[in-house]
Scaffold this motif. Structure first.
Motif, mmCIF file in Angstrom:
data_model
loop_
_atom_site.group_PDB
_atom_site.id
_atom_site.type_symbol
_atom_site.label_atom_id
_atom_site.label_comp_id
_atom_site.label_asym_id
_atom_site.label_seq_id
_atom_site.Cartn_x
_atom_site.Cartn_y
_atom_site.Cartn_z
ATOM 1 N N SER A 84 37.908 -72.398 38.900
ATOM 2 C CA SER A 84 38.596 -71.877 40.346
ATOM 3 C C SER A 84 39.863 -73.218 40.436
ATOM 4 O O SER A 84 40.695 -72.107 40.840
ATOM 5 C CB SER A 84 36.844 -72.999 41.726
ATOM 6 N N ASP A 182 38.785 -62.970 34.218
ATOM 7 C CA ASP A 182 37.413 -64.481 34.385
ATOM 8 C C ASP A 182 36.205 -64.155 33.723
ATOM 9 O O ASP A 182 35.543 -62.443 34.964
ATOM 10 C CB ASP A 182 37.406 -64.331 35.750
ATOM 11 N N THR A 208 33.728 -70.999 32.241
ATOM 12 C CA THR A 208 33.471 -72.150 33.481
ATOM 13 C C THR A 208 31.620 -72.798 32.324
ATOM 14 O O THR A 208 31.532 -71.830 31.495
ATOM 15 C CB THR A 208 32.726 -71.350 34.672
ATOM 16 N N SER A 210 29.826 -74.028 34.400
ATOM 17 C CA SER A 210 29.205 -73.939 35.667
ATOM 18 C C SER A 210 28.311 -72.536 35.809
ATOM 19 O O SER A 210 26.718 -73.465 36.767
ATOM 20 C CB SER A 210 29.721 -73.290 37.031
HETATM 21 N N1 PMP Z 1 34.557 -66.635 38.647
HETATM 22 C C1 PMP Z 1 33.134 -66.927 39.480
HETATM 23 C C2 PMP Z 1 33.314 -64.444 38.889
HETATM 24 C C3 PMP Z 1 32.890 -67.024 39.897
HETATM 25 O O1 PMP Z 1 31.552 -66.196 40.610
HETATM 26 C C4 PMP Z 1 32.956 -67.941 40.045
HETATM 27 C C5 PMP Z 1 31.775 -69.465 40.853
HETATM 28 N N2 PMP Z 1 31.045 -69.134 41.855
HETATM 29 C C6 PMP Z 1 33.623 -69.069 39.651
HETATM 30 C C7 PMP Z 1 34.967 -68.221 39.275
HETATM 31 C C8 PMP Z 1 34.358 -70.599 39.863
HETATM 32 O O2 PMP Z 1 32.890 -71.199 39.424
HETATM 33 P P1 PMP Z 1 33.328 -72.700 39.231
HETATM 34 O O3 PMP Z 1 34.413 -73.039 39.965
HETATM 35 O O4 PMP Z 1 32.374 -73.128 39.436
HETATM 36 O O5 PMP Z 1 33.503 -72.286 37.470
#
Ligand code: PMP
Length: 347
Positions: A84, A182, A208, A210
């Protein structure tokens, strides 16, 4: 009297309902906590961390580790508090007042916000009805808007679909804009556009920790790009921006990433099982997905949402969002969580 800067009054605050659902399938997180071997190493490393010291100024160690994984140099890598932050900074550095940022729609809802925060004009380009992309329409919109940045989400959130590699290259090759790909859900798909970095100067790839690497709590993401783009972005990224706990944790996770392979494989098997089982239910359409979530459409979507919430299952409701009418997005959970979804909808 002081006032917020102009433009902020029309921006919504990012709001998702913060309900702690017993079964959380609303944020595309990994359903698994850290593999025990990784956690042991993280705990050991953090126990000897010097909390009184600032982290490394430019996160050189983590950048070097990630760069090695891609055969790149540390100078090609940037890290941020989640992808993000990196995407937002990209819009700051390459957008700005009077510029346009183009992206397919529906896609990640934050792209519009990042563009607006950067004082740029968001230019969404509608996907086809089946959520595939008309690359020429996107390129034409970018040309008309003289876009400085094109954001492509691949695989796409919230539809789950992918852009064919040749379509991405076609876009990159036929625009002057910076094309940001992305790849937040890359690990569930397997394909990447990283090889375009060696061929084109106008490419950046965001990743990411995440999602597949289950590190949503730590907030860490990275960008792979040319040295020159990385240097420019370095101007808008604050020194010490990623904390030392997260840097140390991410480095261990990246070095031990093979520990995550079984979980990723199980998630993909479960996605296939869930897509088949849900599609077999009356009146439900499940869109093809190469991610850890499914986009589900039904004329009776409110009843479906009610049935799931009655069983403590949280999903993301897009049913009133233009382009996603009657749709919800449900994460793929553990086998037990997924069975709970099927039971809620069939009993
Ligand atoms: N890009 C996409 C397509 C996402 O779905 C998300 C999280 N929902 C993000 C970026 C951001 O993820 P983060 O900041 O946790 O790395």
């Amino acid at each position: 009297m002081f006032q917020p800067r102009s433009g902020l009054e029309v921006l919504p605050t990012y709001s998702v309902e913060e309900i702690s659902w017993p079964i959380r399938l609303d944020a595309n997180e990994s359903p698994y906590d850290m593999p025990p071997a990784v956690k042991a190493k993280v705990v050991e490393t953090l126990s000897s961390l010097q909390f009184n010291r600032y982290p490394e100024l430019t996160a050189h160690s983590l950048k070097t580790t990630i760069a090695a994984g891609f055969g790149l140099k540390a100078a090609n890598v940037l890290v941020g508090n989640g992808s993000s932050e990196i995407l937002e900074k990209l819009c700051y550095a390459f957008g700005g007042a009077g510029r346009s940022i183009v992206y397919p729609s529906p896609s990640f809802s934050m792209y519009k916000i990042y563009a607006k925060l950067a004082d740029s004009k968001p230019v969404p380009v509608a996907l086809n009805e089946d959520y595939t992309l008309d690359a020429d329409a996107l390129l034409e919109a970018a040309k008309q808007a003289e876009a400085s940045v094109i954001l492509l989400c691949n695989p796409n959130n919230p539809t789950g679909g992918v852009l064919p590699p040749e379509q991405i290259e076609y876009i990159v090759a036929n625009t002057q804009s910076l094309v940001v790909i992305d790849e937040a859900y890359h690990e569930f798909y397997g394909k990447t556009s990283v090889d375009l970095l060696g061929k084109y100067q106008n490419v950046a790839i965001a990743r990411t920790f995440s999602k597949a690497y289950g590190l949503a709590s730590a907030r860490i993401g990275f960008l792979l790009t040319s040295e020159s783009i990385a240097q420019t972005l370095g101007k808008v990224i604050l020194p010490y921006c990623v904390n030392a706990l997260t840097l140390a944790t991410a480095e261990i996770v990246y070095n031990m990433r093979q520990e995550y392979a079984a979980g990723i494989a199980e998630n993909s098997r479960e996605r296939i099982r869930m897509a088949a089982a849900l599609s077999a239910l009356d009146g439900i359409t499940v869109y093809p997905s190469q991610t850890n979530f499914l986009l589900i459409k039904s004329d009776t979507i409110s009843e479906i949402i009610e049935k799931l919430s009655a069983k403590g299952i949280g999903i993301r409701d897009f049913s009133k969002v233009p382009g996603l009418i009657n749709c919800i997005r449900s994460g793929v959970g553990t086998p037990a969580e997924n069975n709970a979804v099927l039971e809620a909808l069939t009993l």
